[in-house]
Write a protein that holds these residues in place. Sequence first.
Motif, PDB file in Angstrom:
ATOM      1  N   SER B  54       0.833  -1.205   0.000  1.00 23.49           N
ATOM      2  CA  SER B  54       0.000   0.000   0.000  1.00 23.49           C
ATOM      3  C   SER B  54       0.864   1.251   0.000  1.00 23.49           C
ATOM      4  O   SER B  54       0.512   2.261  -0.624  1.00 23.49           O
ATOM      5  CB  SER B  54      -0.928   0.008   1.213  1.00 23.49           C
ATOM      6  OG  SER B  54      -1.772  -1.118   1.205  1.00 23.49           O
ATOM      7  N   GLN B  93      -7.521   0.319  -0.334  1.00 20.48           N
ATOM      8  CA  GLN B  93      -7.747  -0.925   0.402  1.00 20.48           C
ATOM      9  C   GLN B  93      -8.835  -0.717   1.459  1.00 20.48           C
ATOM     10  O   GLN B  93      -9.718  -1.548   1.615  1.00 20.48           O
ATOM     11  CB  GLN B  93      -6.437  -1.348   1.079  1.00 20.48           C
ATOM     12  CG  GLN B  93      -6.520  -2.674   1.810  1.00 20.48           C
ATOM     13  CD  GLN B  93      -5.148  -3.120   2.310  1.00 20.48           C
ATOM     14  OE1 GLN B  93      -4.193  -2.347   2.362  1.00 20.48           O
ATOM     15  NE2 GLN B  93      -5.039  -4.370   2.673  1.00 20.48           N
ATOM     16  N   ASP B 169      -5.688  -1.516  -4.895  1.00 22.43           N
ATOM     17  CA  ASP B 169      -5.147  -2.146  -3.694  1.00 22.43           C
ATOM     18  C   ASP B 169      -6.107  -3.216  -3.183  1.00 22.43           C
ATOM     19  O   ASP B 169      -7.078  -2.910  -2.515  1.00 22.43           O
ATOM     20  CB  ASP B 169      -4.908  -1.079  -2.620  1.00 22.43           C
ATOM     21  CG  ASP B 169      -3.950  -1.558  -1.546  1.00 22.43           C
ATOM     22  OD1 ASP B 169      -3.683  -2.773  -1.482  1.00 22.43           O
ATOM     23  OD2 ASP B 169      -3.463  -0.717  -0.781  1.00 22.43           O
ATOM     24  N   GLU B 170      -5.833  -4.447  -3.516  1.00 23.64           N
ATOM     25  CA  GLU B 170      -6.671  -5.582  -3.129  1.00 23.64           C
ATOM     26  C   GLU B 170      -8.149  -5.292  -3.331  1.00 23.64           C
ATOM     27  O   GLU B 170      -8.948  -5.392  -2.401  1.00 23.64           O
ATOM     28  CB  GLU B 170      -6.415  -5.947  -1.665  1.00 23.64           C
ATOM     29  CG  GLU B 170      -4.965  -6.322  -1.440  1.00 23.64           C
ATOM     30  CD  GLU B 170      -4.701  -6.806  -0.014  1.00 23.64           C
ATOM     31  OE1 GLU B 170      -5.636  -7.317   0.600  1.00 23.64           O
ATOM     32  OE2 GLU B 170      -3.560  -6.670   0.446  1.00 23.64           O
TER      33      GLU B 170
HETATM   34 MG   LIG Z   1      -2.111  -2.791   2.088  1.00 21.45          MG
END
Ligand SMILES: [Mg+2]
Lengths: 270, 274
Positions: B54, B93, B169-170
């Motif tokens: 991140s 995220q 991010d994910e």
């Molecule tokens: Mg992260």
Amino acid sequence: MKIGKFKLTVLRLLVLGLAIGVWWALTDPGFLPPIYFDDPGRAAFFFGKPFRVFEIIINWFVSGEIFSHLGITLLETALGFIVGSVLGLGIGLWLALAPTASAIFDPYIKGFNSMPRVVLAPIFAVWFGLGVWSKVALGVTLVFFVVFFNVYQGVREVSPTVIANARMLGASKRHLLRHIYLPSAMSWVFASLHNAVGLAFVGAVVGEYLGSAHGVGYLILQAEGTFDINTVFAGILVLTAFALLLDMAVGLVEQRLLLWQPKTSETEPV
Amino acid sequence: MTTTGTPALAFNDVTCRFAARDGGEAYTAVANATLMVQAGEFVSVVGPTGCGKSTLLNVAAGLLAPSSGTVEVFGERLVAERGVNRRAGYMFQADALMPWRRGIDNVVAGLEFRGVPREAARRQGEDWLRRVGLAGFGDRYPHQMSGGMRKRLALAQTLILSPDILLMDEPFSALDVQTRQLMENELLALWAESRKSVLFITHDLEEAIALSDRVVVLSAGPATRPIGDFKVELPRPRDVSEIRMTPGFNELHREIWNAMKEEVLKAYARQKAA
Ligand SMILES: [Mg+2]
Ligand SMILES: Nc1ncnc2c1ncn2[C@@H]1O[C@H](COP(=O)(O)OP(=O)(O)OP(=O)(O)O)[C@@H](O)[C@H]1O
């Protein structure tokens, strides 16, 4: 254990009836043998007589005399609330977003907040006269801090991710203020709406009580001057009922404004 | 996809040190990381939790200034102090929606900031809600949506602006397997049609291989840097659920996993010790 709505209302009315009954029994001359006061009329002199009080209230409304006073008190409340909120919102936003200014003013804000601001009432009477504005000023000093601290909190509570996201979406400084900080601050202000309106009302009534020519507080002040305890109680009851109504109105407004916030439980029973 | 022309995104020797709050030692999250994303390339980054993925994205977004090193966006140096990376869209995220806006108003927020007329923005917004499977949910507030719905809303919010670079991010980790594969295919279709440059972070190696042209493996923190760079030469267009069955996929998976395993164990041991 859950109690039915109808039963609850009946029980509540019963409590009210009982309280009035006790009041009446203790103050009606000669109804009870004298316990504390030697003179049977003495209790009524100190505590009033419930039916006399209701008579005065009914007379006020029938003759319409009360409306101009209520109107003035309401006007002072509204003005105090609006001016206090706008100032609290503006200054709160500014200080929350300007760390240096905030650091400079911090001790003074804390000082003013801890001061018992009701003592300012006589000064406001000197500055603004005995009319509406001295009461508004008192209301403003009370409302301002509630709103101010909530705005401050609201701005600082915004999630940094939400701000970062808005920036990535192309928000300018002005957009951030208008679309991120303001809505977040407003939600905190709305959450303190009951408090703020209540304080504006207190400001108005206390201001009137300390010197005025109109308003419900003035009615009470005048009656006290002639030891007319029944009228004092009538005024207090009208104020209480009025404050309750105001609080209910605020509750309705609040429901509409805080739609976006999660409530603890929102499922509807089938 | 070969390395021709200026890369869309280039990390040159980036180091990120976080000052400790209580006067302790500074923590070096990322050290001397060099990484490129070519224009139109889909790059995934995998690495153990807490390694600095991140952090790298925040640097690419211009939200975080690196302690040293530079980031270039289509050849231009990115300076965080001068503002964020205007050519990138970032899907965070953590929850990043504005809780006081309804779904549709969240989706069109970016258009609104850019001064697109209300009506046109709304039409596009409705269209995007449909594409992420949220048609009819536009008037709900974020707190009235599930975690997966909020993720898809955030996806629509980012993609509606059609950024040249996508930082993700994910994005799909909160979704169930079926929805996840639907969204992955949707993302691939979209990418094939507009050829954006994507920097995609995930914990899930299979997801990384199925989507990307390249998979970059990061070492465990502290002082994270890329330790492996694997080209994924599987045919396109792909279907994420079918590509997992192919022998080429499995071979690549084994190869990358061997490189990762040690780092994951290292990270785990370190976090357990802390
Ligand atoms: Mg992260
Ligand atoms: N603002 C900060 N101050 C101090 N340390 C930070 C800060 N942000 C991140 N870190 C540290 O840097 C390291 C990397 O964090 P980062 O969020 O980039 O991890 P990640 O790879 O995204 O992890 P995950 O996969 O769990 O999301 C972590 O050890 C974290 O504690």
